[in-house]
Design a protein around this motif. Structure first.
Motif, mmCIF file in Angstrom:
data_model
loop_
_atom_site.group_PDB
_atom_site.id
_atom_site.type_symbol
_atom_site.label_atom_id
_atom_site.label_comp_id
_atom_site.label_asym_id
_atom_site.label_seq_id
_atom_site.Cartn_x
_atom_site.Cartn_y
_atom_site.Cartn_z
ATOM 1 N N SER A 229 0.799 -1.216 0.000
ATOM 2 C CA SER A 229 0.000 0.000 0.000
ATOM 3 C C SER A 229 0.834 1.269 0.000
ATOM 4 O O SER A 229 0.365 2.319 -0.428
ATOM 5 C CB SER A 229 -0.937 0.030 1.222
ATOM 6 N N ASP A 231 3.971 3.714 -1.297
ATOM 7 C CA ASP A 231 4.397 3.967 -2.676
ATOM 8 C C ASP A 231 5.306 2.850 -3.169
ATOM 9 O O ASP A 231 5.135 2.342 -4.288
ATOM 10 C CB ASP A 231 5.107 5.322 -2.754
ATOM 11 N N ARG A 234 3.269 -0.384 -3.661
ATOM 12 C CA ARG A 234 2.467 -0.379 -4.892
ATOM 13 C C ARG A 234 3.349 -0.675 -6.107
ATOM 14 O O ARG A 234 2.937 -1.383 -7.030
ATOM 15 C CB ARG A 234 1.774 0.970 -5.055
ATOM 16 N N TYR A 257 -6.686 3.024 -5.511
ATOM 17 C CA TYR A 257 -5.620 2.035 -5.421
ATOM 18 C C TYR A 257 -5.527 1.200 -6.699
ATOM 19 O O TYR A 257 -4.445 1.019 -7.273
ATOM 20 C CB TYR A 257 -5.852 1.127 -4.216
ATOM 21 N N ASP A 260 -4.214 3.240 -9.643
ATOM 22 C CA ASP A 260 -2.792 3.541 -9.505
ATOM 23 C C ASP A 260 -1.938 2.318 -9.824
ATOM 24 O O ASP A 260 -0.952 2.403 -10.574
ATOM 25 C CB ASP A 260 -2.503 4.044 -8.094
ATOM 26 N N VAL A 261 -2.283 1.162 -9.258
ATOM 27 C CA VAL A 261 -1.480 -0.039 -9.481
ATOM 28 C C VAL A 261 -1.558 -0.481 -10.940
ATOM 29 O O VAL A 261 -0.554 -0.918 -11.534
ATOM 30 C CB VAL A 261 -1.920 -1.174 -8.531
#
Length: 454
Positions: A229, A231, A234, A257, A260-261
């Motif tokens: 979770s 930076d 991820r 999330y 972003d991933v």
């Protein structure tokens, strides 16, 4: 990837996992965690319910941040005592045909050559039903017990984890050719030595000449789970994970999330659509709304607030016993579980959580949402998350063991099957390996766009 809903049972080979105090509930069988028969019963129930896997959490060390003492964790069974999760897998596999097993292992306090051998062995014994949930260890007590003066900082832990998986991938994917094993009784040659090669790894953390000591297993590389979770976490998930645990307490947090991933995965040349995202949920189900609410009320009556604070103190690397219960939780960058911190300081920017509110919210399942209702209502909520939010599946968290699992399988799964979201018990197998059940029939090994394949 299919549009069906994926289900994991999220559990731990311990008295307590993430609902502190629930072992005191009348009829709870958590103390049977040491019994082989308990785990074979769980495996049969999960397979009957169409679950893809049993997902075993694990931790090294004891939760001793709260009050700078381990007393509360030991007294109240806060993930202590706990046994090795992977050792119960062969027994569970023996009584099931399709159920997979995701085992949490830390890259911080083990060696990749040893781990690669262990997971190749498990993948052989289960006919390709193994996954590894890759984590880095965050408790100071684990570092002390394993011979270090202090816990590694997060950047060092992830640097080591990156190299750790590089070694494992080389052993699993590159060391043995598919046709290296011949078993030629006439010539007396079992394996062609020209098709077994050294990996000759020399890095900052490991020196591993190889070759791998195991022949290729059905999946070669086990399915890779991850739940980073922070930076850096991820980034690690985007590079490596096939199944991602989005441990966020709000819809907005889950959406951010996943987006972003996926974007990070694309930067690694991966198809973002190939990642399977799971969220944790705590279902409390009854035949009627009144029964479900009565269950929930009785469950919350057994939540142990002090034990919850001891668990969260370890998660956050923050002694919550030293804080006023009405103090607001302020964001910090932690060397422990950043996702837990972010859940209460970033996921809902307009809300400020007090220590007391965090403890009350986390009593059942920590940061995952609790869904209370009839089978139809619980199915409605899961279907919304699946079809509208875009999560592929759910890590079902227990409160009372094994009743939470049994209730879900007996009450909610029939409703999900009626809606075509979970295959019927007599449906055709979705492939022989865990990876096929997640990514599609025929995908027994890592996809070609995975960095380990390139």
């Amino acid at each position: 990837m299919s549009d069906r809903m994926h289900l994991n049972l999220f559990t731990m080979n311990s008295v307590e996992h993430v609902s502190p105090g629930s072992w005191t509930y009348p009829g709870d069988q958590s103390p049977r965690y040491t019994d082989r028969s308990y785990w074979t019963e769980v495996a049969r129930t999960a397979e009957r319910g169409g679950f893809d896997a049993v997902f075993f959490a694990d931790v090294r060390g004891v939760y001793d941040v709260y009050g700078d003492d381990r007393g509360v964790a030991v007294e109240k069974a806060v993930q202590t005592p706990a046994n090795d999760p992977q050792l119960v897998v062969p027994a569970m596999a023996e009584v099931t045909d399709d159920l997979g097993f995701a085992v949490t292992r830390s890259t911080t306090y083990t060696h990749p050559y040893q781990l690669a051998r262990e997971f190749s062995t498990l993948d052989h014994l289960t006919d390709g039903r193994i996954a590894i949930n890759v984590v880095t260890s965050y408790l100071e007590s684990a570092a002390a017990n394993l011979g270090l003066d202090e816990r590694m900082d997060k950047e060092t832990r992830y640097d080591r984890a990156d190299e750790f998986l590089d070694v494992c991938y080389a052993l699993w994917e590159d060391s043995w050719a598919d046709d290296a094993v011949e078993i030629d009784r006439e010539t007396g040659r079992y394996t062609d030595p020209e098709k077994v090669t050294a990996i000759d790894h020399e890095g900052d953390h490991f020196s591993v000449p190889g070759p791998h000591g195991c022949e290729p297993s059905p999946q070669r590389t086990p399915v890779v789970y991850q739940a980073g979770s922070s930076d850096r976490g991820r980034e690690f998930a985007a590079a490596n994970a096939e199944a991602v645990f989005a441990s966020q307490p709000t819809e907005a947090g889950v959406r951010e999330y996943m987006q972003d991933v996926k974007a990070r995965a694309a930067e690694y040349g991966r198809d973002p659509a190939s990642l399977t995202f799971f969220i944790g949920v705590v279902p409390v189900v009854g035949e009627t709304e009144a029964i479900a609410q009565a269950k929930y009320d009785s469950y919350t009556d057994h939540v142990d607030v002090e034990a919850t604070l001891a668990l969260l103190s370890g998660f956050l690397d923050m002694d919550l016993s030293a804080l006023d219960p009405d103090r607001k939780v302020e964001h910090i960058e932690t060397d422990a579980i950043q996702g837990t911190m972010n859940a209460f300081t970033k996921s809902q920017p307009d809300r400020e959580w007090t220590v007391r509110e965090v403890a009350e919210f986390c009593g059942l399942g920590t940061t995952s949402p609790t869904i209370v209702g009839t089978p139809e209502e619980v199915a409605d909520e899961l279907q919304y998350w699946h079809e509208e939010v875009g999560v592929h599946g759910f890590n079902i968290k227990e409160v009372v063991r094994p009743d939470s699992l049994t209730d879900f399988v007996d009450l909610v799964v029939p409703e999900l099957r009626e809606r075509g979201l979970v295959p019927d018990a007599d449906a055709e197998p979705r492939g022989s390996t865990l990876r096929e059940r997640l990514l599609g029939e025929g995908q027994t090994g890592l996809r070609d766009d995975h960095p380990a394949k390139r």
